[in-house]
Design a protein around this motif. Structure first.
Motif, PDB file in Angstrom:
ATOM      1  N   VAL A  91       0.836  -1.206   0.000  1.00 15.40           N
ATOM      2  CA  VAL A  91       0.000   0.000   0.000  1.00 15.40           C
ATOM      3  C   VAL A  91       0.873   1.259   0.000  1.00 15.40           C
ATOM      4  O   VAL A  91       0.343   2.377  -0.065  1.00 15.40           O
ATOM      5  CB  VAL A  91      -0.970   0.024   1.200  1.00 15.40           C
ATOM      6  CG1 VAL A  91      -1.981  -1.103   1.082  1.00 15.40           C
ATOM      7  CG2 VAL A  91      -0.211  -0.051   2.521  1.00 15.40           C
ATOM      8  N   HIS A 124     -11.611  -0.800   1.196  1.00 17.65           N
ATOM      9  CA  HIS A 124     -11.129  -1.974   0.469  1.00 17.65           C
ATOM     10  C   HIS A 124     -12.144  -3.111   0.492  1.00 17.65           C
ATOM     11  O   HIS A 124     -12.181  -3.936  -0.427  1.00 17.65           O
ATOM     12  CB  HIS A 124      -9.795  -2.457   1.046  1.00 17.65           C
ATOM     13  CG  HIS A 124      -9.901  -3.010   2.430  1.00 17.65           C
ATOM     14  ND1 HIS A 124     -10.037  -2.208   3.549  1.00 17.65           N
ATOM     15  CD2 HIS A 124      -9.904  -4.296   2.878  1.00 17.65           C
ATOM     16  CE1 HIS A 124     -10.113  -2.969   4.622  1.00 17.65           C
ATOM     17  NE2 HIS A 124     -10.025  -4.232   4.244  1.00 17.65           N
ATOM     18  N   ARG A 159      -6.673  -3.888  -0.770  1.00 19.08           N
ATOM     19  CA  ARG A 159      -6.110  -2.642  -0.234  1.00 19.08           C
ATOM     20  C   ARG A 159      -5.233  -1.957  -1.292  1.00 19.08           C
ATOM     21  O   ARG A 159      -5.223  -0.728  -1.411  1.00 19.08           O
ATOM     22  CB  ARG A 159      -5.293  -2.922   1.030  1.00 19.08           C
ATOM     23  CG  ARG A 159      -6.144  -3.358   2.227  1.00 19.08           C
ATOM     24  CD  ARG A 159      -5.304  -3.491   3.476  1.00 19.08           C
ATOM     25  NE  ARG A 159      -6.067  -3.997   4.601  1.00 19.08           N
ATOM     26  CZ  ARG A 159      -6.780  -3.237   5.427  1.00 19.08           C
ATOM     27  NH1 ARG A 159      -6.818  -1.919   5.237  1.00 19.08           N
ATOM     28  NH2 ARG A 159      -7.450  -3.767   6.431  1.00 19.08           N
ATOM     29  N   LYS A 219      -5.940 -11.641  -0.211  1.00 20.44           N
ATOM     30  CA  LYS A 219      -6.753 -10.526   0.287  1.00 20.44           C
ATOM     31  C   LYS A 219      -6.042  -9.172   0.217  1.00 20.44           C
ATOM     32  O   LYS A 219      -6.696  -8.129   0.202  1.00 20.44           O
ATOM     33  CB  LYS A 219      -7.176 -10.810   1.739  1.00 20.44           C
ATOM     34  CG  LYS A 219      -8.100 -12.012   1.876  1.00 20.44           C
ATOM     35  CD  LYS A 219      -8.478 -12.251   3.330  1.00 20.44           C
ATOM     36  CE  LYS A 219      -9.388 -13.463   3.462  1.00 20.44           C
ATOM     37  NZ  LYS A 219      -9.750 -13.718   4.882  1.00 20.44           N
ATOM     38  N   LYS A 220      -4.709  -9.192   0.171  1.00 18.77           N
ATOM     39  CA  LYS A 220      -3.965  -7.931   0.159  1.00 18.77           C
ATOM     40  C   LYS A 220      -4.205  -7.118  -1.109  1.00 18.77           C
ATOM     41  O   LYS A 220      -3.973  -5.900  -1.129  1.00 18.77           O
ATOM     42  CB  LYS A 220      -2.464  -8.209   0.314  1.00 18.77           C
ATOM     43  CG  LYS A 220      -2.072  -8.685   1.707  1.00 18.77           C
ATOM     44  CD  LYS A 220      -0.577  -8.861   1.831  1.00 18.77           C
ATOM     45  CE  LYS A 220      -0.108 -10.089   1.084  1.00 18.77           C
ATOM     46  NZ  LYS A 220       1.333 -10.389   1.338  1.00 18.77           N
ATOM     47  N   THR A 246      -7.369  -0.249  -3.789  1.00 19.87           N
ATOM     48  CA  THR A 246      -7.860   1.010  -3.208  1.00 19.87           C
ATOM     49  C   THR A 246      -6.838   2.113  -3.410  1.00 19.87           C
ATOM     50  O   THR A 246      -7.183   3.243  -3.780  1.00 19.87           O
ATOM     51  CB  THR A 246      -8.160   0.817  -1.716  1.00 19.87           C
ATOM     52  OG1 THR A 246      -9.183  -0.175  -1.570  1.00 19.87           O
ATOM     53  CG2 THR A 246      -8.629   2.111  -1.083  1.00 19.87           C
ATOM     54  N   ARG A 247      -5.569   1.805  -3.185  1.00 22.86           N
ATOM     55  CA  ARG A 247      -4.499   2.775  -3.425  1.00 22.86           C
ATOM     56  C   ARG A 247      -4.432   3.133  -4.914  1.00 22.86           C
ATOM     57  O   ARG A 247      -4.203   4.286  -5.287  1.00 22.86           O
ATOM     58  CB  ARG A 247      -3.165   2.196  -2.935  1.00 22.86           C
ATOM     59  CG  ARG A 247      -1.931   3.028  -3.267  1.00 22.86           C
ATOM     60  CD  ARG A 247      -1.835   4.280  -2.434  1.00 22.86           C
ATOM     61  NE  ARG A 247      -0.873   5.219  -2.985  1.00 22.86           N
ATOM     62  CZ  ARG A 247       0.310   5.486  -2.426  1.00 22.86           C
ATOM     63  NH1 ARG A 247       0.682   4.861  -1.319  1.00 22.86           N
ATOM     64  NH2 ARG A 247       1.105   6.378  -2.972  1.00 22.86           N
ATOM     65  N   LYS A 258     -13.703  -5.190  -2.686  1.00 19.78           N
ATOM     66  CA  LYS A 258     -13.849  -6.647  -2.716  1.00 19.78           C
ATOM     67  C   LYS A 258     -15.289  -7.042  -3.022  1.00 19.78           C
ATOM     68  O   LYS A 258     -15.538  -7.941  -3.848  1.00 19.78           O
ATOM     69  CB  LYS A 258     -13.416  -7.229  -1.367  1.00 19.78           C
ATOM     70  CG  LYS A 258     -13.494  -8.746  -1.297  1.00 19.78           C
ATOM     71  CD  LYS A 258     -13.009  -9.255   0.056  1.00 19.78           C
ATOM     72  CE  LYS A 258     -13.080 -10.768   0.121  1.00 19.78           C
ATOM     73  NZ  LYS A 258     -12.601 -11.284   1.434  1.00 19.78           N
ATOM     74  N   SER A 304     -11.945   6.748  -0.913  1.00 14.00           N
ATOM     75  CA  SER A 304     -11.028   5.610  -0.823  1.00 14.00           C
ATOM     76  C   SER A 304     -10.141   5.665   0.418  1.00 14.00           C
ATOM     77  O   SER A 304      -9.507   4.669   0.772  1.00 14.00           O
ATOM     78  CB  SER A 304     -10.148   5.533  -2.080  1.00 14.00           C
ATOM     79  OG  SER A 304      -9.208   6.589  -2.104  1.00 14.00           O
TER      80      SER A 304
END
Length: 274
Positions: free
Chosen positions: A71, A148, A193, A189-190, A196-197, A152, A142
């Protein structure tokens, strides 16, 4: 026989996964850049054809595929272009042809803008074009701690099969292997995020006045039934790039490397020798 290399390298502050397929009889290297929400998997049918004739470097652009999902990395198209250029320098590759699909096309164009002496020719496969950056309201939203999870949810709601039906002209091509290949990177799952960035960092596509100054020879290959990046975008890019040629594939959607790899190879080979 020179063996294929599959590795992660720490480039420009992030881990970049790539596959390098050397060809001992060629000094020409094709760099393949995938589109948004995709990975090296999207070139699974084109890579085997290209590597018979050329060196081929296929990259998972961060944060996709097996590449890093930090991130703290800046996921702008310009910075992604710089990251690929740094990787080319690390690998000491010359005589480079960059082929970008969809979002990958914008990153290829950024590379041509930043370092025109590095890229001999560009191949834009249904390239993204003329998109503005995200609305300020969405960018501000965001920053919310749980945004995030919305990303998803949105991806899960649309679903892999529905997305594939949208990018393919012939949905009968969809099978379990294809679904699994495009789904697997999102089991980490990462990535949500990092996406989102990316919403905040994506600066929008290159404007007309910048395209007018990219003189690298470019081949544009488009599907006549592309619903994601319609053919009129390709026609406009062909007009705005000073040294471009466009080829339109019939009965083809957005995912041209999957749908028509043999035709794509044919047009690329003709383009390389001209």
């Amino acid at each position: 026989m020179i063996e294929q290399t599959t590795v992660k390298a720490h480039i420009n502050g992030i881990d970049v996964y790539y596959e390098y397929h050397p060809q001992s009889l060629s000094d020409e290297t094709f760099v393949l850049l995938h589109g948004f929400l995709s990975s090296t998997f999207s070139f699974r049918r084109l890579t085997p054809l290209l590597k018979k004739h050329y060196n081929v470097l296929v990259i998972d652009l961060p944060p996709f595929g097996k590449s890093g999902k930090s991130v703290r990395f800046r996921y702008s198209y310009e910075n992604l272009g710089k990251t690929v250029l740094h990787l080319l320098e690390k690998l000491q590759l010359t005589n480079v042809y960059v082929a970008g699909h969809s979002m990958g096309g914008q990153i290829a164009l950024n590379m041509m803008k930043l370092r025109p002496e590095i890229v001999e020719k560009g191949i834009l496969l249904c390239s993204s074009g003329y998109l503005n950056r995200a609305r300020r309201s969405l960018s501000m939203l965001s920053y919310a701690p749980f945004f995030h999870l919305y990303v998803k949810y949105w991806l899960k709601r649309t679903g892999i099969r529905r997305n594939l039906e949208n990018v393919l002209h012939d949905s009968e091509m969809i099978d379990d292997d294809m679904i699994s290949g495009y789904l697997t990177p999102f089991l980490d799952k990462k990535i949500f995020r990092a996406l989102t960035r990316m919403i905040r960092d994506r600066e929008g596509d290159l404007p007309e006045h910048v395209l007018h100054n990219i003189h690298t020879p470019c081949l544009l290959i488009w599907g006549d039934h592309d619903r994601v990046v319609p053919l009129n975008v390709g026609i406009r890019l062909n007009k705005d790039l000073p040294n471009a040629t466009i080829v339109v594939l019939e009965k083809t959607g957005h995912l041209v490397p999957e749908e028509k790899p043999d035709e794509v190879l044919h047009h690329i080979q003709q383009f390389v020798v001209t």
